[in-house]
Design a protein around this motif. Structure first.
Motif, short mmCIF file in Angstrom:
data_model
loop_
_atom_site.label_atom_id
_atom_site.label_comp_id
_atom_site.label_asym_id
_atom_site.label_seq_id
_atom_site.Cartn_x
_atom_site.Cartn_y
_atom_site.Cartn_z
N VAL A 128 71.25 -1.00 19.55
CA VAL A 128 70.25 -0.20 18.85
C VAL A 128 70.03 -0.73 17.44
CG1 VAL A 128 70.92 1.87 20.14
CG2 VAL A 128 71.85 1.49 17.85
N GLN A 129 68.89 -0.34 16.89
CA GLN A 129 68.61 -0.49 15.46
C GLN A 129 68.73 0.89 14.83
OE1 GLN A 129 64.99 -2.58 14.12
NE2 GLN A 129 64.58 -0.86 12.76
N GLY A 158 66.51 10.36 17.22
CA GLY A 158 65.46 9.94 16.30
C GLY A 158 65.95 9.07 15.17
N SER A 159 67.27 8.96 15.01
CA SER A 159 67.82 8.14 13.92
C SER A 159 68.18 6.73 14.38
CB SER A 159 69.05 8.82 13.33
OG SER A 159 70.10 8.90 14.28
N PHE A 160 67.85 6.38 15.62
CA PHE A 160 68.06 5.00 16.07
C PHE A 160 67.00 4.62 17.10
CE2 PHE A 160 70.77 7.62 18.82
CZ PHE A 160 70.40 7.19 20.09
N THR A 161 66.78 3.31 17.24
CA THR A 161 65.81 2.78 18.19
C THR A 161 66.54 1.93 19.22
OG1 THR A 161 64.09 2.67 16.49
CG2 THR A 161 63.76 1.36 18.49
N PRO A 162 66.56 2.32 20.50
CA PRO A 162 67.22 1.50 21.52
C PRO A 162 66.50 0.16 21.70
CG PRO A 162 66.86 3.75 22.30
CD PRO A 162 66.05 3.59 21.05
N ALA A 205 68.80 -6.10 15.55
CA ALA A 205 70.01 -5.82 16.31
C ALA A 205 71.16 -5.58 15.33
CB ALA A 205 70.33 -6.98 17.25
N GLN A 206 71.62 -4.34 15.26
CA GLN A 206 72.64 -3.98 14.27
C GLN A 206 73.88 -3.37 14.88
OE1 GLN A 206 69.80 -1.29 12.17
NE2 GLN A 206 70.47 -2.35 10.32
N VAL A 207 73.68 -2.44 15.80
CA VAL A 207 74.75 -1.53 16.18
C VAL A 207 74.85 -1.43 17.71
CG1 VAL A 207 75.53 0.88 16.04
CG2 VAL A 207 74.43 -0.19 14.06
N ILE A 208 76.08 -1.28 18.18
CA ILE A 208 76.34 -1.03 19.59
C ILE A 208 76.87 0.39 19.74
CG2 ILE A 208 77.59 -1.75 21.65
CD1 ILE A 208 75.72 -3.89 20.58
N LEU A 209 76.22 1.20 20.57
CA LEU A 209 76.74 2.51 20.94
C LEU A 209 77.48 2.36 22.26
CD1 LEU A 209 73.57 4.71 20.24
CD2 LEU A 209 75.30 3.88 18.62
N SER A 210 78.66 2.93 22.35
CA SER A 210 79.48 2.69 23.55
C SER A 210 80.25 3.94 23.95
CB SER A 210 80.46 1.54 23.28
OG SER A 210 81.24 1.26 24.42
N TRP A 211 80.43 4.10 25.25
CA TRP A 211 81.28 5.15 25.80
C TRP A 211 81.73 4.73 27.18
CZ3 TRP A 211 76.10 5.96 24.57
CH2 TRP A 211 75.21 6.08 25.64
N VAL A 229 76.89 -10.20 12.95
CA VAL A 229 75.70 -10.70 12.25
C VAL A 229 74.49 -9.93 12.77
CG1 VAL A 229 74.23 -12.69 11.77
CG2 VAL A 229 76.70 -13.00 12.01
N GLU A 230 73.72 -9.34 11.87
CA GLU A 230 72.48 -8.70 12.26
C GLU A 230 71.42 -9.77 12.55
OE1 GLU A 230 71.22 -5.94 9.32
OE2 GLU A 230 72.92 -4.59 9.59
N SER A 231 70.56 -9.50 13.54
CA SER A 231 69.53 -10.48 13.90
C SER A 231 68.28 -9.76 14.38
CB SER A 231 70.05 -11.43 14.99
OG SER A 231 70.43 -10.71 16.14
N ARG A 232 67.14 -10.44 14.25
CA ARG A 232 65.88 -9.89 14.75
C ARG A 232 65.72 -10.23 16.22
NH1 ARG A 232 63.77 -6.16 11.55
NH2 ARG A 232 61.96 -6.38 12.91
N VAL A 233 65.25 -9.25 17.00
CA VAL A 233 64.95 -9.50 18.39
C VAL A 233 63.51 -9.07 18.64
CG1 VAL A 233 67.34 -9.15 19.10
CG2 VAL A 233 65.75 -7.24 19.19
#
Length: 685
Positions: free
Chosen positions: A185-186, A232-236, A271-277, A319-323
C-alpha cells in the motif's frame, strides 16, 4: 538468585534496574499480561476446541490411543479441551513457573489431574522415555506459540524440535496450518512512522540527512490494531497476496526461507508499506479457520472478532519506489527463525530483478534506533511542529541563548533556524547526539548549535561558554518515560538548571496539566475482565491471581496504552485534574488534588483515561491525549504519538448518565518519587 526488574525513574529520566525483595510477587506479571484477553477470545477458543475434537476423532478412528502434547499450555485450557474431547492423556508444557503453577491449580480444580501432567520446562528441554517427562511420543500436537508476526515467539524452533524428538511421524496437529498474507500500500500516515520527512520552518526547508533516507530501517515488526487504521488512509497497490504457509503436522524448519508472490499493480502510487496478517487452519481440510484479518476486510466489520494478543503487522520497505498501474511486480518475504522482512522487485525491467535480501534489514543511520515509530510520527506531525515553531518565535530574540532538554529533539534545530544567537542541547546518549548532529550537518546549521551529552545537574556555566540561558525549552519527550506524567522529568531538569537561567528566562512549555475522563471501552476492558469460566472450564484461579496482585500493591496503578487503537466513549467531561508550573522550581512538598467527574452519558464505565497537555505559551497548547473535543455521543479521538494512562476500575460501573453518580478522584504528586499516586471511587447522591 537475585532478581532485578526495570523501573522508570521520573526524577532522573533513567531506566533503573532495581533488585526486588524476596517478597516480589511474580503473579503480578501474570496480572499485567494478556491472559485474560486470550481467555475472553471466544472465536480463538471455539476454533481450537473444534480443531482438537476433530483431531482426537481422527486418531480414535484409526484405533489408536490418543496422547497429546500441548506446548505453551498457559492456563491448561487447551489440554482440558483435549481430555474432554476423548484424549487418553495429555502432557502440558509451560516454561513460565507461575503460569505452570496456575495451570496445575486450574487442571486440579476441573478434575483432570489424573489425565494431564503439567511440565514446567521449555519444550526443547523435555525428554521422552521411562525416566523422561513423556512416557511415549505424542500423536496429537497442540500449540499456541504464536505472536502477531506468527513466528516471533520462537514457534519454528519449537516445532522443529518437537517433530524430531517429541511426537510421532504423521501426528495430528492443532492448528494444522498457518498462512501469511500481505498487501502493498501507499500511505502518508503509515509512511510517516518510518522516515523523517522535510519540515517547513517559516519558508526554509529542513531536510532529513541522506543517510536516513537511504537506511533500510529497523527490522522489527510494527504490530498494531490495523482495524483502527481507516482504509481511507491508505491506497492498495496490490491485491491481497498469499505469501507462504507452514504445515505444522509435518517436520518444520527454522532455517532461512524466502517466498515470492507476483502481481500486477492496481494503480499508480508510491510503494511504501506492507500490511500483513495470518490465519490458522485448525484442520487439514481448512474448514475451521481462525483469522487475524482486520475488521475492514469483513463484509460486516462489527462481526470481526477482537483480540489484543494477536494483532496485525506493518512492515516498511527498505526503499520506497514509484509503481505504475499494470506494472508486473514481485513481493518477496524472507524469514529466519524469529522474524519476517519484505522486499519488492519490478519484473518489467530489462535488467534482472534485484534479489531479495538474505539477511534482515538493519538500521545504519541511527535514527531508527533512537526514534520509535510513534516518535517518527510525532516528528512528522506538521500541526504539532507548527505549534512549537510559533511558540519559539514568540519568545526568541536575536541575543537568545537557548537550551533544549528532550531526547532526540529537533527543537535545537528549529531555534537555530529561527535566528537564536546560540543553541545548546542536552542529549541522553551518544547515538542521539550524533543523530541530531547529522540533521544539523545536512542543513548546514552546525554553527551556533552545540549538543552536550551531560546530565542537567552536571551542566556548568563553563559548558555554556559563560552564557546564561534565556530560553529553556523541551517538548518534553524522554525515551524512558512509560506513563504520561513521567515527562515531568523536564521539571526536574528545569530545577537543576535554575542557577544557569537568566532572571527573565522564558520556559517553554511554561506549564503542563494532567487531564482525566471516565470512559467506556469498546474492547480493551477484556484484558482486565474476570475470567470465571471459559468454554465451560473453571479458570477462576486466574482471577484470584490478578486479585492477589492488586492487593499486593499499595494502590491500584495506571498502565500505558495507545488509546487510538482502542475505541472508547467518554461518560464524563474531560477535566484538568492537576497543573504543574514549570516557571518555578519543583516544590519540596507533595501536591494534591481532589474532585469528581459527574457521569453525563449512560454506559458502562470501565476506567479513567489520563494524559498530559503542555502549555507552550498562554495561547499555544500541545495535547498528548485528546486531539479534538469530545463529540456529543462521547466519541474520543486520541493522539497516535504518545501512550495515554488507563486506570481500570476493579468493577465496571453502570452509569445512567443523569448526573446522580460521579467518579471521585484523588491525586498526589510526590516530588521525591516523580510519580503520581491516584485513587478513584464511584460516589452517588
Amino acid at each position: 538468585m537475585k532478581t532485578f526488574c526495570g523501573r522508570a525513574n521520573p526524577t532522573t529520566g533513567a531506566l533503573d534496574w532495581v533488585e526486588e525483595s524476596q517478597e516480589y510477587d511474580y503473579h503480578q506479571e501474570i496480572a499485567r499480561s494478556c491472559y485474560a484477553d486470550m481467555l475472553h477470545d471466544h472465536d480463538r477458543n471455539e476454533k481450537y476446541y473444534q480443531g482438537i475434537r476433530a483431531a482426537v476423532a481422527r486418531v480414535k478412528a484409526r484405533g489408536q490411543k490418543v496422547v497429546v502434547l500441548d506446548i505453551g499450555t498457559g492456563t491448561g485450557l487447551l489440554s482440558m479441551m483435549a481430555v474432554t474431547a476423548g484424549a487418553d492423556f495429555c502432557y502440558a508444557v509451560e516454561v513460565f513457573k507461575p503460569m505452570a503453577e496456575a495451570a496445575r491449580c486450574i487442571v486440579e480444580k476441573n478434575g483432570f489431574s489424573d489425565k494431564i501432567k503439567i511440565i514446567n520446562k521449555h519444550s526443547t528441554d523435555v525428554t521422552v522415555g521411562p525416566d523422561g517427562d513423556l512416557q511415549e511420543k505424542a500423536n496429537v500436537l497442540i500449540t499456541e506459540l504464536f505472536d502477531t508476526e506468527l513466528i516471533g515467539e520462537g514457534a519454528l524452533p519449537s516445532y522443529e524440535h518437537a517433530h524430531h524428538n517429541l511426537v510421532q511421524d504423521g501426528c495430528e496437529a492443532v492448528p494444522h496450518r498457518a498462512t501469511v498474507y500481505a498487501q502493498l500500500v501507499q500511505s502518508e500516515l503509515l509512511g510517516s512512522w518510518a522516515q523523517l520527512q522535510p519540515v517547513e520552518v517559516e519558508g526554509a526547508r529542513l531536510l532529513p540527512p541522506p543517510s536516513v533516507g537511504r537506511c533500510a530501517g529497523a527490522h522489527s515488526v510494527c504490530d498494531i490494531q490495523l482495524s483502527q487504521v481507516s482504509p481511507g488512509s491508505f491506497t492498495p497497490l496490490s491485491p491481497l497476496c498469499t505469501m507462504f504457509s507452514v504445515d505444522f503436522s509435518s517436520p518444520v524448519s527454522s532455517a532461512f526461507q524466502s517466498h515470492s508472490s507476483q502481481f500486477v499493480a492496481q494503480c499508480d502510487g508510491k510503494a511504501q508499506v506492507i500490511l500483513s496478517w495470518w490465519d490458522l487452519d485448525m484442520d487439514p481440510s481448512g474448514s475451521i479457520v481462525c483469522s487475524m484479518a482486520p475488521s475492514w476486510t469483513y463484509p460486516q466489520p462489527k462481526t470481526a472478532p477482537w483480540r489484543d494478543h494477536w494483532m496485525q503487522s506493518v512492515y516498511f520497505l527498505p526503499v520506497e519506489s514509484r509503481v505504475t498501474r499494470g506494472e508486473e511486480l514481485s513481493l518477496t518475504v524472507c524469514h529466519d527463525d524469529y522474524s519476517l522482512w519484505y522486499s519488492l522487485q519490478s519484473l518489467g525491467q530489462q535488467d534482472a530483478p534485484t534479489p531479495a535480501p538474505s539477511s534482515r534489514p538493519c538500521c545504519t543511520c541511527r535514527a531508527h534506533l533512537v526514534w520509535t515509530r510513534p516518535r517518527f510520527g510525532e516528528l512528522n506531525d506538521r500541526r504539532r511542529t507548527n505549534s512549537y515553531i510559533r511558540a519559539l518565535r514568540s519568545v526568541l530574540r536575536e541575543d537568545s541563548v537557548c537550551l533544549a532538554v528532550s531526547d532526540g529533539s529537533l527543537l535545537p534545530v528549529f531555534a537555530r533556524m529561527l535566528g537564536a544567537k546560540k543553541v545548546f542541547g542536552l542529549e541522553n546518549s551518544t547515538m542521539s547526539k550524533q543523530l541530531i548532529e547529522q540533521v544539523l550537518e545536512a542543513n548546514s546549521l552546525r554553527g551556533g548549535v552545540e549538543l552536550l551529552e551531560v546530565k542537567p545537574e552536571q551542566l556548568t556555566c563553563g559548558d555554556l561558554g559563560g552564557e546564561q540561558i534565556s530560553v529553556l525549552m523541551g517538548e518534553p519527550y524522554f525515551s524512558t518515560s512509560l506513563l504520561p506524567w513521567h515527562s515531568l522529568f523536564f521539571w526536574y531538569c528545569r530545577s537543576a538548571l535554575a542557577g544557569l537561567l537568566r532572571p527573565d528566562a522564558a520556559i517553554l512549555p511554561g506549564s503542563a496539566s494532567l487531564h482525566a475522563v471516565a470512559v467506556e471501552f469498546q474492547d480493551l476492558w477484556r484484558i482486565r475482565a474476570p475470567c470465571g469460566t471459559c468454554e465451560g472450564f473453571d479458570v477462576s484461579p486466574m482471577d484470584e491471581m490478578v486479585q492477589r496482585s492488586l492487593d499486593f500493591q499499595e494502590s491500584h496503578e495506571a498502565e500505558p496504552h495507545p488509546l487510538w487503537e482502542y475505541p472508547c466513549r467518554a461518560l464524563t467531561r474531560s477535566s484538568a485534574v492537576m497543573t504543574f508550573d514549570f516557571t518555578q522550581s519543583i516544590p519540596q512538598q507533595p501536591i494534591s488534588s481532589h474532585g469528581s467527574l459527574p457521569f453525563l452519558r449512560a454506559g458502562r464505565c470501565h476506567g479513567v483515561a489520563l494524559w498530559m497537555e503542555y502549555h507552550l505559551t498562554d495561547d499555544i497548547t500541545v495535547s498528548a491525549g485528546l486531539t479534538e473535543p469530545i463529540s456529543e455521543q462521547g466519541d474520543c479521538k486520541w493522539s497516535r504519538h504518545r501512550k495515554q494512562g488507563v486506570y481500570f476500575l476493579r468493577s465496571p460501573w453502570e452509569s445512567s448518565g443523569d448526573g446522580s453518580a460521579a467518579v471521585s478522584f484523588s491525586f498526589t504528586f510526590e516530588p521525591s518519587l516523580g510519580d503520581i499516586k491516584m485513587n478513584f471511587s464511584i460516589t452517588t447522591q
